[in-house]
Enzyme design. Structure first.
Site, short mmCIF file in Angstrom:
data_model
loop_
_atom_site.label_atom_id
_atom_site.label_comp_id
_atom_site.label_asym_id
_atom_site.label_seq_id
_atom_site.Cartn_x
_atom_site.Cartn_y
_atom_site.Cartn_z
N TYR A 5 0.73 -1.24 -0.01
CA TYR A 5 0.06 -0.01 -0.08
C TYR A 5 0.83 1.30 0.10
O TYR A 5 1.83 1.28 0.48
CB TYR A 5 -0.79 0.02 1.29
CG TYR A 5 -1.94 -1.00 1.21
CD1 TYR A 5 -2.44 -1.80 0.12
CD2 TYR A 5 -2.97 -1.25 2.47
CE1 TYR A 5 -3.25 -2.74 0.33
CE2 TYR A 5 -4.02 -2.02 2.38
CZ TYR A 5 -4.19 -2.87 1.30
OH TYR A 5 -5.25 -3.71 1.32
N SER A 49 -13.48 -3.75 0.39
CA SER A 49 -14.39 -3.26 -0.68
C SER A 49 -15.90 -3.38 -0.37
O SER A 49 -16.86 -3.76 -1.49
CB SER A 49 -14.04 -3.88 -2.08
OG SER A 49 -12.94 -3.36 -2.54
N LEU A 58 -18.10 -1.27 0.00
CA LEU A 58 -18.97 -0.28 -0.76
C LEU A 58 -18.60 -0.45 -2.38
O LEU A 58 -18.82 0.52 -3.29
CB LEU A 58 -18.48 1.41 -0.49
CG LEU A 58 -18.87 1.57 0.87
CD1 LEU A 58 -18.66 3.12 1.03
CD2 LEU A 58 -20.20 1.21 1.11
N GLY A 96 -16.61 2.21 -3.72
CA GLY A 96 -17.26 3.52 -3.62
C GLY A 96 -18.35 3.53 -4.70
O GLY A 96 -19.28 4.46 -4.58
N LEU A 143 -21.17 1.71 -4.48
CA LEU A 143 -22.47 1.78 -3.76
C LEU A 143 -22.89 3.15 -3.27
O LEU A 143 -24.00 3.08 -2.72
CB LEU A 143 -22.35 0.51 -2.85
CG LEU A 143 -22.41 -0.82 -3.43
CD1 LEU A 143 -22.05 -1.69 -2.44
CD2 LEU A 143 -23.97 -0.95 -3.89
N GLY A 181 -23.15 5.45 -4.77
CA GLY A 181 -23.96 6.13 -5.85
C GLY A 181 -23.23 7.40 -6.64
O GLY A 181 -23.73 7.84 -7.55
N LYS A 182 -21.92 7.65 -6.21
CA LYS A 182 -21.25 8.69 -6.88
C LYS A 182 -20.67 8.80 -8.38
O LYS A 182 -20.46 9.58 -9.03
CB LYS A 182 -20.00 9.06 -6.10
CG LYS A 182 -18.92 8.04 -5.89
CD LYS A 182 -17.98 8.79 -4.91
CE LYS A 182 -16.83 7.51 -4.61
NZ LYS A 182 -15.97 8.01 -3.64
#
Length: 347
Positions: A53, A236, A238, A241, A243, A245-246
């Site tokens: 990372y 993960s 989301l 990201g 989920l 909605g962005k």
């Protein structure tokens, strides 16, 4: 905040785990420190990182920066003892990490010593193999997954070597517990069987992807988790990201993961949009932030030890941690299951 033990150990971790893979690229060291301060204050005692990372983007120029951010925070705050710290040794394929050789005795020893130095600590609570040497179906590789090319004898020998090395590191005090990541049911069970046969450390968890759009763990992995006490650390949750909605309608917010990695690791493609819109409608119906709906759903699963969140802003972090206090109505869960039946594997 609720807590669960890692496997059959007495290591207690919060149901929300602070993910770190943006620290050192999308997030500065100061922002990383702010996130750790806030998360710990809110009862999150579990931080997850990896030697490779940050990943947004991933590369040799930035490798190790995330662990360095955590190390300087430990040094500044003196709060190492308040945190259950997880990190990972990389699997094969990254040439800049010891020639891309993956996890074996020599590479594990080299990797953990480098991680300990960056993290400014003398032990890791949970040390994980980031992905298997033999290949696997995670990271969207399910579409070309072919286990029939694997060498069984070589694979079993490698698992035994990893366990033996981990056992030595446990005895040396450098590791408290061991875990896997991006593993299969057979792989996890083989680790458990060899460990039992040879009196070696038992795997306590597996860190695999799990979210409303990717629910493979609901099947045979869930059965193994139940019978063998190997809990899921969901990454993960989301879907990168999605989920939240962005990204609906082709949006690419500036500074978002989707603006850096256009398809978010193969997740962002047309098939995912209909179910995402359906989940957004459910969230709106029950007056819930979409991220809270997605995370709270993950927390309903009995195999879930902890859900790994990741945020690039404090607002996102606050929302994600607050999901721990959301109880989804039974009606909302039933509506989620109906959507899942319509779109069981949309990415």
């Amino acid at each position: 905040m609720q807590y669960k033990n890692l496997g059959r150990t007495d290591i207690s971790v919060s149901q929300i785990c602070l993910g770190t893979m943006t620290w050192g690229t999308q997030n500065s060291e100061a922002e990383a420190h702010e996130q750790m301060d806030y998360a710990l204050h809110k009862g999150v005692n579990f931080f997850d990182t990896a030697e490779m990372y940050p990943t947004t983007p991933v590369g040799p120029e930035t490798q190790g920066r995330t662990e360095e951010c955590i190390g300087t925070w430990f040094e500044k705050t003196g709060k190492r003892g308040d945190v259950v710290l997880a990190t990972k040794v990389a699997g094969p394929g990254r040439d800049y990490l010891r020639g891309g050789q993956g996890a074996d005795a020599a590479n594990i020893r080299a990797a953990i010593d480098s991680s300990l130095k960056r993290l400014k600590t003398d032990y890791i609570d949970l040390y994980q193999v980031h992905w298997p040497n033999r290949g696997h179906f995670h990271f969207r590789q399910n579409w070309r997954y072919n286990p029939f090319t694997q060498d069984r004898e070589k694979t079993v020998a490698n698992i035994a070597e990893i366990l033996e090395t981990m056992g030595e590191l446990v005895k040396a005090g450098k590791i408290r517990a061991i875990g896997l990541s991006n593993e299969t049911t057979w792989g996890i069970q083989k680790y458990l069987t060899i460990a039992e046969q040879k009196g070696l450390p038992r795997v306590v968890s597996t860190q695999n992807e799990y979210n409303l759009l990717y629910r493979h763990f609901d099947l045979d992995l869930a059965e193994l988790s139940h019978h063998e006490d190997v809990g899921l650390l969901a990454y993960s949750p989301l879907a990168g990201g999605i989920l939240s909605g962005k990204y609906v309608g082709g949006a690419r917010p500036a500074g978002s993961r989707g603006s850096i990695n256009p398809d978010i690791g193969g997740r962002l493609q047309p098939l995912q949009e209909p179910p995402v819109k359906a989940y957004l409608e459910i969230a709106a119906k029950y007056n819930l932030d979409p991220a809270k709906l997605a995370l709270a759903y993950c927390l309903t699963k009995p195999f879930m030890t902890s859900v790994i969140i990741g945020a690039t802003s404090m607002a996102q972090l606050e929302t994600d941690i607050a999901s721990a206090y959301v109880t989804l109505p039974e009606e909302a869960i039933a509506e989620i299951e109906k959507v899942h039946r319509l779109y069981p594997m949309p990415m």
